[in-house]
Design an enzyme around this catalytic site. Sequence first.
Site: not given
Length: 358
Positions: A116, A120, A189, A191-192, A228, A257
């Site tokens: 993925n 966010f 994450s 993805n940021t 996390k 994560n």
Amino acid sequence: MRLYPLVFRAAFSWMDAERAHGIGAGMIGLAHRVGAGRVLHRIGAPDPALRTTVMGLDFPSPFGLAAGFDKHGHHTVALTDLGFGHIEVGTITGTAQPGNPRPRLFRLVADRAVVNRMGFNNHGAAVLAPRLAAVRADLERRYGRERPLIGVNIGKTKTVELADAAADYELSARTLAPYADYLVVNVSSPNTPGLRQLQEIDALAPLLRAVRSAATAAGRPDVPLLVKIAPDLADEDVDAVAALALDLGLDGIIATNTTLRRDGLTTDATTVTAAGAGGLSGAPLADRSLAVLRRLKAAVGDRLALVSVGGVTTADDVAERLVAGADLVQGYTAFLYEGPFWAARINAGLARRLGARR
């Protein structure tokens, strides 16, 4: 015979993964609204023997749903019908944002995995706050003191510079802490852009202090605070985060994560490459997630709560994490492959194990 694998292959396997996720979550919500949730709850309700106290909170089961499934808090109550001991909502950012362009969610079915790069996508802290207040009130009416718990996972707004990240997290914490049973700072994450730099100790320490201060200002000095972390941290960095968490008096660590790694996959390389960038979750993450848990347990002992997530599919997997030192265990990716009775099967398996030890 389990029917869901047949349903998955026939109805969902060919469909865009994010669309399938939306339909599946919507069906869970619909079942709840028409009253079928009560039937599902009778099937999935955890055995009372599974109740566990962690961070001063009473969880109906040590098994819960990780952040990412219920990003907007729309299906939290409905998901508790399925037997999860807690639902972690989010990730939620200070400001609403659409996330990354679609497509951004991809299945690697042969590996029971997902890639993925959602980014966010969420409605923002100000919108989620009254929604979560309503969720808590609903759960208290339905379950009383034995209700499933709500974790709130907060992250950085994409457009906010790293230098201003603490203020962004503070905004989310002030807004959402009053409605959280526990609060999670997500700095892991992939993805940021730049987010994982906040896991570096020099950046993480002031960020976590700022979040604690904001929660206190919101009237929740007691809300348990966790961080996390990523599975891709080097072992020495895992140790450093553990030491920092102890130094700052955090309540726990969630490990782990998603991963950026793609080694050891069964899925053909062309399919993996086509999925592109993003975090990999699911079965391939199991070994590293378990290794990080064991390392954290060796470092912190019983001084912090440890929440293990990554590659969990069966009751045996959950039991293994509990034996290895986890206080709570979360899953997500296997839910997409196992279907709506997944948590019920895990709760039943844990109860059988507990009964066999008596």
